[in-house]
Design an enzyme around this catalytic site. Structure first.
Site, mmCIF file in Angstrom:
data_model
loop_
_atom_site.group_PDB
_atom_site.id
_atom_site.type_symbol
_atom_site.label_atom_id
_atom_site.label_comp_id
_atom_site.label_asym_id
_atom_site.label_seq_id
_atom_site.Cartn_x
_atom_site.Cartn_y
_atom_site.Cartn_z
ATOM 1 C CE1 TYR A 194 44.500 41.831 10.363
ATOM 2 C CE2 TYR A 194 45.461 41.244 12.476
ATOM 3 C CZ TYR A 194 45.047 40.887 11.204
ATOM 4 O OH TYR A 194 45.170 39.591 10.780
ATOM 5 N NE ARG A 197 52.405 30.226 14.673
ATOM 6 C CZ ARG A 197 53.212 30.812 13.804
ATOM 7 N NH1 ARG A 197 53.276 30.375 12.558
ATOM 8 N NH2 ARG A 197 53.978 31.821 14.179
ATOM 9 C CB ALA A 212 41.413 39.297 16.540
ATOM 10 C CB CYS A 252 41.785 34.364 14.060
ATOM 11 S SG CYS A 252 41.910 36.122 14.411
ATOM 12 C CD GLN A 312 44.093 40.578 19.613
ATOM 13 O OE1 GLN A 312 43.641 39.899 18.688
ATOM 14 N NE2 GLN A 312 45.394 40.708 19.842
#
Length: 373
Positions: free
Chosen positions: A185, A327, A59, A27, A102
């Site tokens: 989620y 990351r 996402a 994100c 996604q």
């Protein structure tokens, strides 16, 4: 002597991957009313030149209420589709890396502020907030505004929104869809007994808790072209006693495989603030290994994979078929190049960058007709 397993090709559904390194969805919280911006062009563009095998768009909410924050990317109408089309057209002009997306709905973890502004939940009355939705009216954290429980019409609306977004993704030429069933989620909220307290056909037993996520998968699989892959990201454990765990994840993975799921991406956590995660290098790999031993479709491992030998060991020993970087590749967008140089593999680089090939790695870049740059 055979080359590194990390740089062997793999077929996932209808997608041909050049190696075993995939870029996980990350994100960026940089959209405007769900529409991608120039930031996404910069962000995705650089990653598309990284030498990885697959680029996954962050996402992407299937309806406005499904965004984590007010700045999340969406794919729910013509405007969001057109914005994504503009970005993809530019990225593809300079990269032939396959692109996945996604599709997601944040459920009770929606309506929050940007992470760098604290990430706190924004109440429905806030200018950038809204009423959240979930399987049951249980807030994620103490003091938060509780979500509204989805009724039958709401379930049908969300399911259909996932399918509609998949059709838009197909029009955009996206190669694969990943459904977000992890990190606390909405789909994960249905799976876990900690967040799903329903007393209808969608709650209680494991079979019932699997029902809605599987209905969403079936709807998306039916809406997306049969020759393109639909995959699922799962949380292998809630890391909370009495919550979702590896055994239930395996049951879910087996049900998904039976329905035509092309791959399972195994993450963990995110559902409950009480989680006690044993964070460390490869800490989620045992969860991926457990799923890998139960299904025949490819399994993706993710989480604190930073070292080249570490990544090679994960796929080389068969703990997983692919590794995903998030990351790690933000910090080092050329990680696949450096891994290939270290392990003796080869990667594809854009013509404009071929001159950067170090002298000691004369076969690093895949160059048609020559190993020289």
């Amino acid at each position: 002597m055979s080359g590194p397993k990390l740089f062997e090709p793999l077929q996932v559904g209808g997608v041909s991957l050049a190696n075993r390194i995939v870029i996980a969805p990350m994100c960026q919280y940089s959209a405007e009313d769900g529409c991608m911006t120039d930031w996404h062009l910069i962000h995705l563009g650089q990653l598309a030149l990284s030498g990885a095998a697959l680029l996954t768009i962050e996402a992407t909410a299937v309806e406005p209420e499904g965004r984590i924050t007010y700045a999340d990317v969406g794919l729910w109408d013509d405007a969001t589709e057109a914005a994504m089309a503009r970005v993809l057209e530019s990225v593809r002009r300079h990269s032939d890396m396959p692109i996945a997306i996604q599709l997601a709905h944040a459920g009770r973890k929606a309506s929050t502020d940007l992470p760098w502004k604290g990430g706190k939940q924004l109440a429905p009355g806030h200018a950038d907030g809204w009423q959240t939705l979930a399987p049951s009216p249980l807030a994620f954290a103490e003091g938060e505004n509780p979500p509204a429980a989805l009724d039958r019409d709401g379930l049908a609306r969300v399911r259909d929104a996932f399918a509609a977004a998949a059709r838009r993704a197909a029009r955009l030429g996206i190669d694969a869809v990943q459904l977000h069933g992890a990190h606390g989620y909405l789909l994960h909220q249905f799976l876990s007994p900690l967040s799903n307290r329903r007393d209808d056909d969608y709650g209680g037993s494991l079979e019932n808790r699997l029902r809605f996520p599987l209905e969403v998968f079936d709807a998306v699989r039916g809406a997306f072209p049969a020759d393109r892959a639909v995959t699922m990201r799962v949380s292998g454990s809630d890391w909370v006693e009495g919550g979702w765990d590896a055994e239930q994840t395996i049951a879910f993975a087996e049900a998904l495989e039976a329905r035509g799921c092309a791959a399972i991406h195994v993450s963990s956590g995110g559902l409950d603030p009480r989680q006690d995660i044993p964070v460390g290098p490869s800490y989620q790999v045992p969860l991926a290994r457990a799923v890998k031993q139960a299904v025949s479709i490819p399994v993706v491992a993710v989480g604190l994979i930073t070292d080249y030998e570490q990544a090679e060991a994960i796929v080389g020993t068969g703990d997983a078929d692919l590794i995903a970087l998030a990351r790690t590749i933000l910090y080092d967008p050329r990680w696949p190049w450096h891994a290939a140089a270290h392990l003796g593999g080869r990667v594809k680089a854009p013509d404009q960058y071929l001159r950067s090939q170090p002298r000691q790695y004369r076969s690093l870049f895949e160059v048609e007709g020559s190993a020289e740059s």
